[in-house]
Design an enzyme around this catalytic site. Sequence first.
Site, PDB file in Angstrom:
ATOM      1  N   GLU A 295      91.720  49.224  69.567  1.00  0.00           N
ATOM      2  CA  GLU A 295      90.365  49.159  69.998  1.00  0.00           C
ATOM      3  C   GLU A 295      89.258  49.761  69.314  1.00  0.00           C
ATOM      4  OE1 GLU A 295      90.181  48.199  74.315  1.00  0.00           O
ATOM      5  OE2 GLU A 295      91.350  49.743  74.768  1.00  0.00           O
TER       6      GLU A 295
ATOM      7  N   GLU B 104      99.008  46.939  76.030  1.00  0.00           N
ATOM      8  CA  GLU B 104      98.738  47.341  77.507  1.00  0.00           C
ATOM      9  C   GLU B 104      99.385  46.587  78.612  1.00  0.00           C
ATOM     10  OE1 GLU B 104      95.839  49.139  74.925  1.00  0.00           O
ATOM     11  OE2 GLU B 104      96.800  47.460  74.845  1.00  0.00           O
TER      12      GLU B 104
END
Length: 269
Positions: free
Chosen positions: A123, A143
Amino acid sequence: MTLPLLYEKHGEIAVITFNRPEARNAISPEVACRLADAFADFATDDDLRVAILTGTGDRAFCSGGDLALTLPLMTGARTPETTWDRRLLAEPEVMARSALRDFELNKPLIAAINGACMAGGMETMLATDIRLAAEHATFALPEAKRAVIPFAGSLVRLPRQIHHCMAMEMLLTGDALDAEAAREAGLVNRVVPAAELMDHAWDLARRIAANGPVAVQQIKRTVLASSGRTLTEGYALEDAAKATVMATDDAREGPRAFMEKRTARFVGR
C-alpha cells in the site's frame, strides 16, 4: 540502539529504510510513527529533492502490518503498552501519513523493492512514483485471505495504476505476483538484479535531483491533482503549474545554462 526505521539525508537525497529484517520489515507501531514523521520531514525540508524507500536485507521490502503488534492494537485485541502504541491510537493521521494517504507529498519518491512487498508494504509502495524491483521481489494484497481489507489506499489506487481486471484479481484472491508479472502489469518500472537494485535507485535519484526542483514538484503535484478530473479542469491545473514554474529564477537559469553549454545551477526558487 538499532532503529526499526532509518531516515538518512545525503545532500539532496533522502533514504528511508524499513529496518526490521528479523520480522520481514513489518510495520510495528513504532515503524508507522517513524515513517509518518520521516515523510513529514522530507516534505518540508527544502534541501531535499527526492527520496528512496527500501528495506533492509533481501527477504522483504515490507511484509505489511505486524500481525502481533499493529493489527491487534487497531482491532482492540491488544491494549496499548508503549508510547508508540498510544500515539498510533491517539493520532489517526499517523497511520494515514505512513501510507501517504490524505497527505500531500509533491517531492518524488522512488521505491527500491528488495523482496516481498505485501499488504501495508504494498500500500505504501503504491504511493511512490517510480518503482524498481529486485528479480526475486513479490507483490500481494492478501488481506481478503484474513477476512479483512486493505485500508491504506489500495482499493482506490491499484485500479488506477494497473488494469481493472488485474487489480480485482489481486484484491479478491490475495494471490501474489512475481517481479516480472508486476512489471508486465505496469506495477513497477523495471526489474533488476538484486545486487544492482540500490545502484539503479541512486542513479534515478541523482538524475531527478539534478533537475529544477520547483518544476519537478509541480509536475508531480499536477499529475496527482488532475487524476479523475475533466480535461478542462486538468488544463487549468496545468496552467497554474506553468505560472508558478515560469516565475522562478530556475526557469530562467535552465535555458540560459543550456545555451551557454554549462551545468545549470538550480536553487529551488
